[in-house]
Design an enzyme around this catalytic site. Structure first.
Site, PDB file in Angstrom:
ATOM      1  N   GLY A 104       1.642   0.093   7.205  1.00  0.00           N
ATOM      2  CA  GLY A 104       2.238   1.215   7.917  1.00  0.00           C
ATOM      3  C   GLY A 104       3.589   0.842   8.507  1.00  0.00           C
ATOM      4  N   SER A 105       3.690  -0.367   9.028  1.00  0.00           N
ATOM      5  CA  SER A 105       4.955  -0.868   9.572  1.00  0.00           C
ATOM      6  C   SER A 105       5.993  -1.002   8.464  1.00  0.00           C
ATOM      7  CB  SER A 105       4.731  -2.232  10.241  1.00  0.00           C
ATOM      8  OG  SER A 105       3.714  -2.158  11.209  1.00  0.00           O
ATOM      9  N   ASP A 127      -6.032  -8.938   8.729  1.00  0.00           N
ATOM     10  CA  ASP A 127      -6.891  -8.423   7.663  1.00  0.00           C
ATOM     11  C   ASP A 127      -6.520  -8.929   6.275  1.00  0.00           C
ATOM     12  OD1 ASP A 127      -8.214  -6.899   9.595  1.00  0.00           O
ATOM     13  OD2 ASP A 127      -6.825  -5.230   9.352  1.00  0.00           O
TER      14      ASP A 127
END
Length: 319
Positions: A104-105, A127
């Site tokens: 997302g970043s 993760d």
């Protein structure tokens, strides 16, 4: 390039501070001013930006978390919000931005690169779920924390004929469960790629106890896959093991980063500065086949991880 900035976004990961330190020190030696953006994209939009000196990153190498703070800003997908971010950077004449975080970043960095800001991404997530790179900053520390916890649980498990069903992080991805399952010698791992057959697990637990004489067992499940408490209760009811459930939670995310994460973060931070100096915008730093390389963000995110298949085969052959 005279001025660059750094932000950390999404979930924090041990080793982020090592990357911030490397970027600051490498850039400073090249006479580039470095700015820290507080609390991720949210801080960027609000203009929470401060100059970073070498003294600001002293003694942060061993600290977990991120000294810049982090947050999630779902609204950053909106063009108007992105324009505010661009305005804050341009008003300070900041030409380059290093974004440390997850996919997302990365997408936020890619949007800013389309708007004229030279952006480079660094994979920071426990993760290990970013395509395009074999390893992410923070994964090895989280893995160590899981293994350390399971080792302690195994001691008490042996003494009381128990089966521990342990939920680990992973955001519905399998790396932490898979790697910790191998490292801990667990009887089962449960991930999106293994599927979940509760009847088979109960059947095999009886087999392990009666035919192999096992006095303890470990089952590791990736989060969001199963109700670990429910499975532990069924194991207690239908086998000779005493089932117990454990959700390790955020303890996996904390603590001092292990050397592997510190070194990886330092290598990636150095390379990110080199990319910015060459005005290579829209790229991310990756580790592929034990080399630090640059890949376009969109290409990296669409890549396929081929390592996991080999690791699953290894687990199957070891059980």
């Amino acid at each position: 390039m005279k001025k660059i900035a750094i932000l950390t976004s999404g979930g924090d990961a041990p080793g982020m501070n090592a990357a911030i330190r490397a970027i600051t020190r490498v850039a400073s030696k090249k006479n580039i001013e470095v700015y820290g953006i507080m609390d991720g994209y949210s801080g960027l939009v609000k203009g929470h930006i401060k100059r970073l000196e070498n003294s600001d990153v002293s003694e942060v190498l061993s600290r977990g978390g991120t000294i810049l703070g982090s947050s999630r800003l779902p609204e950053f997908i909106e063009d108007e919000v992105q324009q505010k971010a661009v305005k804050e950077l341009q008003s300070r004449e900041i030409e380059g931005l290093v974004v440390i975080g997850g996919d997302g970043s990365y997408r936020g960095a890619l949007e800013l690169s389309h708007k004229g800001i030279c952006c480079v991404g660094i994979p920071g997530t426990i993760d290990n779920d970013i395509n395009g790179t074999d390893e992410t900053i923070g994964f090895h520390t989280a893995l160590y924390n899981i293994v350390d916890a399971v080792n302690k649980l195994r001691d008490t498990s042996s003494s009381h004929h128990r089966c521990f069903v342990i939920e680990v992080m992973g955001n519905n991805r399998d790396s932490l469960a898979l790697y910790s399952g191998i490292a801990c010698g667990s009887e089962f791992i449960i991930t999106k790629n293994t599927g979940y057959d509760e009847d088979y697990i109960v059947k095999m637990m009886n087999y392990y106890e009666k035919e192999q004489g096992k006095k303890h067992a470990i089952i590791i499940a990736s989060e969001k896959m199963i109700d670990v408490e429910k499975l532990a209760e069924r194991i207690s009811l239908e086998t000779h093991f005493s089932g117990r459930s454990i959700v390790l939670g955020h303890i996996q995310r904390g603590g001092s980063p292990v050397p592997q994460d510190r070194i990886l973060a330092s290598q990636m931070g150095q390379y990110a500065v080199e990319l910015l100096m060459d005005h290579q915008s829209g790229y991310c730093v990756c580790k592929k086949d034990n080399h630090i390389v640059a890949r376009k963000i969109d290409e990296a995110l669409n890549d396929v991880n081929k390592i996991q298949g080999k690791m699953y085969q290894l687990f199957d052959e070891l059980v």
